[in-house]
Design an enzyme around this catalytic site. Structure first.
Site, mmCIF file in Angstrom:
data_model
loop_
_atom_site.group_PDB
_atom_site.id
_atom_site.type_symbol
_atom_site.label_atom_id
_atom_site.label_comp_id
_atom_site.label_asym_id
_atom_site.label_seq_id
_atom_site.Cartn_x
_atom_site.Cartn_y
_atom_site.Cartn_z
ATOM 1 N N GLU A 85 3.186 -6.224 -10.843
ATOM 2 C CA GLU A 85 4.321 -5.347 -10.313
ATOM 3 C C GLU A 85 4.674 -6.531 -7.890
ATOM 4 O O GLU A 85 3.198 -6.051 -7.496
ATOM 5 C CB GLU A 85 3.930 -3.703 -9.884
ATOM 6 C CG GLU A 85 4.425 -3.124 -11.226
ATOM 7 C CD GLU A 85 4.672 -2.066 -11.500
ATOM 8 O OE1 GLU A 85 4.247 -1.372 -12.811
ATOM 9 O OE2 GLU A 85 4.948 -1.336 -10.250
ATOM 10 N N CYS A 98 6.353 -6.169 -1.013
ATOM 11 C CA CYS A 98 5.194 -5.340 -1.622
ATOM 12 C C CYS A 98 4.357 -5.826 -2.546
ATOM 13 O O CYS A 98 4.679 -5.861 -3.767
ATOM 14 C CB CYS A 98 5.476 -3.789 -1.401
ATOM 15 S SG CYS A 98 4.850 -2.734 -2.067
ATOM 16 N N CYS A 105 -6.525 -0.638 -10.486
ATOM 17 C CA CYS A 105 -7.478 -0.307 -9.619
ATOM 18 C C CYS A 105 -8.359 0.485 -9.939
ATOM 19 O O CYS A 105 -7.922 1.270 -10.866
ATOM 20 C CB CYS A 105 -6.216 0.195 -8.285
ATOM 21 S SG CYS A 105 -7.221 1.001 -7.046
ATOM 22 N N CYS A 109 -7.178 7.260 -7.604
ATOM 23 C CA CYS A 109 -6.355 8.597 -7.465
ATOM 24 C C CYS A 109 -5.977 9.313 -8.340
ATOM 25 O O CYS A 109 -4.928 8.629 -8.574
ATOM 26 C CB CYS A 109 -5.446 7.473 -6.133
ATOM 27 S SG CYS A 109 -6.906 7.158 -4.933
ATOM 28 N N CYS A 112 -1.571 8.953 -8.458
ATOM 29 C CA CYS A 112 -1.264 7.335 -8.441
ATOM 30 C C CYS A 112 -0.744 6.575 -9.976
ATOM 31 O O CYS A 112 -2.653 6.718 -10.454
ATOM 32 C CB CYS A 112 -2.249 6.338 -7.194
ATOM 33 S SG CYS A 112 -2.296 4.585 -7.788
ATOM 34 N N CYS A 332 3.824 2.558 -7.198
ATOM 35 C CA CYS A 332 3.246 1.625 -7.948
ATOM 36 C C CYS A 332 2.686 1.485 -9.493
ATOM 37 O O CYS A 332 1.906 3.109 -9.468
ATOM 38 C CB CYS A 332 1.762 1.035 -6.932
ATOM 39 S SG CYS A 332 0.842 2.054 -6.736
HETATM 40 N N1 SAH Z 1 -5.167 0.681 -2.815
HETATM 41 C C1 SAH Z 1 -4.309 0.891 -1.293
HETATM 42 C C2 SAH Z 1 -2.456 0.101 -1.625
HETATM 43 C C3 SAH Z 1 -1.978 0.647 -2.984
HETATM 44 S S1 SAH Z 1 -1.006 2.183 -2.563
HETATM 45 C C4 SAH Z 1 -4.391 2.337 -0.643
HETATM 46 O O1 SAH Z 1 -4.242 3.350 -1.186
HETATM 47 O O2 SAH Z 1 -3.951 2.444 -0.313
HETATM 48 C C5 SAH Z 1 -0.186 2.179 -1.828
HETATM 49 C C6 SAH Z 1 0.340 3.677 -1.423
HETATM 50 O O3 SAH Z 1 0.992 4.025 -2.400
HETATM 51 C C7 SAH Z 1 -0.630 4.494 -0.548
HETATM 52 O O4 SAH Z 1 -0.162 4.924 0.905
HETATM 53 C C8 SAH Z 1 -0.134 5.159 -2.006
HETATM 54 O O5 SAH Z 1 -1.128 6.598 -1.477
HETATM 55 C C9 SAH Z 1 1.067 5.283 -2.456
HETATM 56 N N2 SAH Z 1 1.409 6.289 -3.826
HETATM 57 C C10 SAH Z 1 0.253 5.966 -4.326
HETATM 58 N N3 SAH Z 1 0.975 6.553 -5.585
HETATM 59 C C11 SAH Z 1 1.915 7.566 -5.194
HETATM 60 C C12 SAH Z 1 2.313 7.931 -6.114
HETATM 61 N N4 SAH Z 1 3.135 8.497 -6.987
HETATM 62 N N5 SAH Z 1 3.635 8.389 -5.260
HETATM 63 C C13 SAH Z 1 3.597 8.313 -3.820
HETATM 64 N N6 SAH Z 1 2.558 7.254 -2.871
HETATM 65 C C14 SAH Z 1 2.041 6.828 -3.906
HETATM 66 FE FE1 SF4 Z 2 -6.118 2.365 -6.250
HETATM 67 FE FE2 SF4 Z 2 -3.609 3.610 -6.382
HETATM 68 FE FE3 SF4 Z 2 -5.227 5.209 -5.038
HETATM 69 FE FE4 SF4 Z 2 -4.114 2.540 -3.704
HETATM 70 S S1 SF4 Z 2 -3.523 4.621 -4.284
HETATM 71 S S2 SF4 Z 2 -6.658 3.189 -4.090
HETATM 72 S S3 SF4 Z 2 -3.935 1.486 -5.918
HETATM 73 S S4 SF4 Z 2 -5.877 4.149 -6.870
#
Ligand code: SAH
Ligand code: SF4
Length: 361
Positions: A85, A98, A105, A109, A112, A332
Site C-alpha cells: 500500500e 506514505c 511486518c 503490534c 496494526c 496501514c
Molecule cells: N513499522 C513502522 C512504520 C509503519 S507503521 C512503525 O511502527 O513506526 C506507521 C505508524 O502507523 C506507526 O506509528 C503505527 O503505530 C501507526 N499505526 C499502525 N496501525 C495503526 C492503527 N490501526 N491506527 C492508528 N495508527 C496506526
Molecule cells: Fe509493523 Fe504495524 Fe508494528 Fe509498524 S505498527 S512495526 S507496521 S506491526
C-alpha cells in the site's frame, strides 16, 4: 526490471547502446518519471519497447480517492503477487507520500492491520523507491487539487518496519537523495524502535527525520501492544532516539496511537511528556483506527483532548494528527486486508472501518 537495478548500473541493461543512454534512462526513471515508457521521447523505439513491460516492479491494483481528491490510496501488486500500500496526501504547501518497506511486518503490534497478518518478505530498494517515482509520474499528469505537483515529503509509515529491512531501506533513501535530488529533511523514517537499525541510521551521512512509535511508557503495557519491546526495551529505544537527535541535530518525533483503556491515562501522558522533554522530541498523537482482528477502540473525543492537554501541561510539544482517508481504508494494511477479503481468501466477515488520522510532514 529497471528499478531493481542500481541507477549507476543501468548501462548493463543497455549493452548495445552508447553510454549516454544510461544517463537518459536515469533521468526518466528518477528525475522526470513517466507512467509509460513510450513517453521517453529521446530514447530509440527499440529501447522504449524493451523497457515498456518491465518499467514498474508492480502494477496498480486498486486506486481509491478520498477527502475530495486530496488523498489517494493505492494498492500495488508486485510481480510475485504480493500486495503493498502507498498513500498520497495533498496539502496546500506539500504533497506527502506514505510508502511501504515490507510486504507485511514481523513486529506483530496488536493494533496494526499489517502486523496482524505477519511478515511475507522484504521489499527491494527498487520496489520502495519506485513508489515515489510512480507518484511523481502520476502527479505530472494528474496533480492533486491545490497541492505541489511533485512529492515534497516521503514518510516510511506504510506497511512494514523499515529498519528491519535496513539494506534496502538505506539504498532507497540513497536513491531519493542522491539520484532523485530530494532533501534528507523531507524524508521521515518511522520505526517501532528497532534499535540496531536506529544505531545504523545514526552512522549514515543523511539527516533524515526519525519518528519513533512509542505507544506506551509502561514496559509491560508496551510489550503487550508492541511485542518487540521484549527484545528492544523502551529505555534502549529512548537512548537510541536521543543519540540520533544528538548526532543529527534533528528533533525526533514520538508517535503515539491512542487506544481507549490501554495507553490513554494521565500516568501515560505524564510519562510520555517526561521522555519528550528529556530527549527534546515532538509528540504526535493519533487516535486508533480500529482493525478487525482487535477489540481495541480509540478513546472518545473529550478523552483525546484531555490526553493532549495533559501532555501540553507537562511541557511536551504535541500535535494531534489531522484526519485523512476516513473513507478509504487509510490505516496501514487495511486496503490489502479488504482487497484480500473481497477475493474470498480472507476468513474475516466483519467490515473494515477506516478513520486513520494523518497530518504527515
Ligand atoms: N513499522 C513502522 C512504520 C509503519 S507503521 C512503525 O511502527 O513506526 C506507521 C505508524 O502507523 C506507526 O506509528 C503505527 O503505530 C501507526 N499505526 C499502525 N496501525 C495503526 C492503527 N490501526 N491506527 C492508528 N495508527 C496506526
Ligand atoms: Fe509493523 Fe504495524 Fe508494528 Fe509498524 S505498527 S512495526 S507496521 S506491526
Amino acid at each position: 526490471m529497471v528499478y531493481l537495478a542500481e541507477p549507476e548500473h543501468l548501462g548493463d541493461l543497455l549493452p548495445n547502446e552508447p553510454n549516454y543512454r544510461a544517463d537518459q534512462l536515469t533521468e526518466w526513471l528518477y528525475r522526470h518519471p513517466v507512467l509509460d515508457a513510450s513517453a521517453m521521447t529521446n530514447l530509440p523505439t527499440s529501447v522504449r519497447e524493451s523497457i515498456g513491460p518491465d518499467l514498474w516492479p508492480f502494477h496498480l491494483a486498486v486506486d481509491q480517492v478520498g477527502d475530495g481528491g486530496a488523498t489517494r490510496k493505492w494498492l500495488f501488486s508486485c510481480h510475485d503477487g504480493s500486495q503493498i500500500e502507498t498513500v498520497l496526501m495533498g496539502y496546500p504547501s506539500r504533497t506527502t507520500l506514505c510508502i511501504s518497506s515490507q510486504v507485511g511486518c514481523a513486529m506483530g503490534c496488536t493494533f496494526c492491520a499489517t502486523g496482524q497478518f505477519g511478515f511475507d518478505r522484504h521489499l527491494a530498494a527498487g520496489e520502495i523507491v519506485a513508489q515515489v517515482a510512480y507518484a511523481n509520474a502520476y502527479l505530472a499528469s494528474t496533480p492533486l487539487p491545490r497541492s505541489p505537483e511533485r512529492i515534497t515529503n516521503v514518510v516510511f509509515m506504510g506497511m512494514g518496519e523499515p529498519l528491519a529491512n535496513y539494506k534496502h531501506t538505506r539504498e532507497s533513501i540513497r536513491r531519493m537523495i542522491e539520484v532523485m535530488g530530494m532533501s534528507a529533511r523531507s524524508i521521515t523514517v518511522s520505526t517501532v524502535g528497532f534499535v540496531p537499525g536506529m544505531r545504523k541510521l545514526i552512522e549514515e551521512p543523511w539527516p533524515v527525520n526519525l519518528a519513533v512509535s512509542l505507544h506506551s511508557t509502561i514496559p509491560s503495557e508496551r510489550t503487550r501492544l508492541v511485542p518487540i519491546n521484549d527484545r528492544y526495551p523502551i529505555d534502549d529505544v529512548v537512548d537510541a532516539a536521543f543519540e540520533y537527535y544528538a548526532a543529527k541535530g534533528r528533533r525526533v518525533s514520538l508517535e503515539w496511537t491512542l487506544i481507549a483503556g490501554a495507553n490513554d491515562s494521565d500516568e501515560e501522558a505524564i510519562g510520555l511528556a517526561r521522555i519528550a522533554r528529556k530527549i527534546h522530541a515532538h509528540v504526535n498523537v493519533i487516535a486508533l483506527n480500529p482493525t478487525p482482528l482487535s477489540t481495541d477502540r480509540p478513546p472518545d473525543r473529550d478523552h483525546v483532548r484531555r490526553f493532549i492537554a495533559t501532555l501540553a501541561r507537562e511541557g511536551a510539544n504535541v500535535t494531534l494528527r489531522d484526519t485523512r482517508g476516513q473513507d478509504i481504508d487509510a490505516a496501514c494494511g487495511q486496503l490489502r486486508l479488504r482487497n484480500t477479503r473481497t477475493q474470498g481468501k480472507n476468513p474475516l466477515s466483519r467490515s473494515v472501518s477506516a478513520q486513520r488520522t494523518v497530518e504527515l510532514p
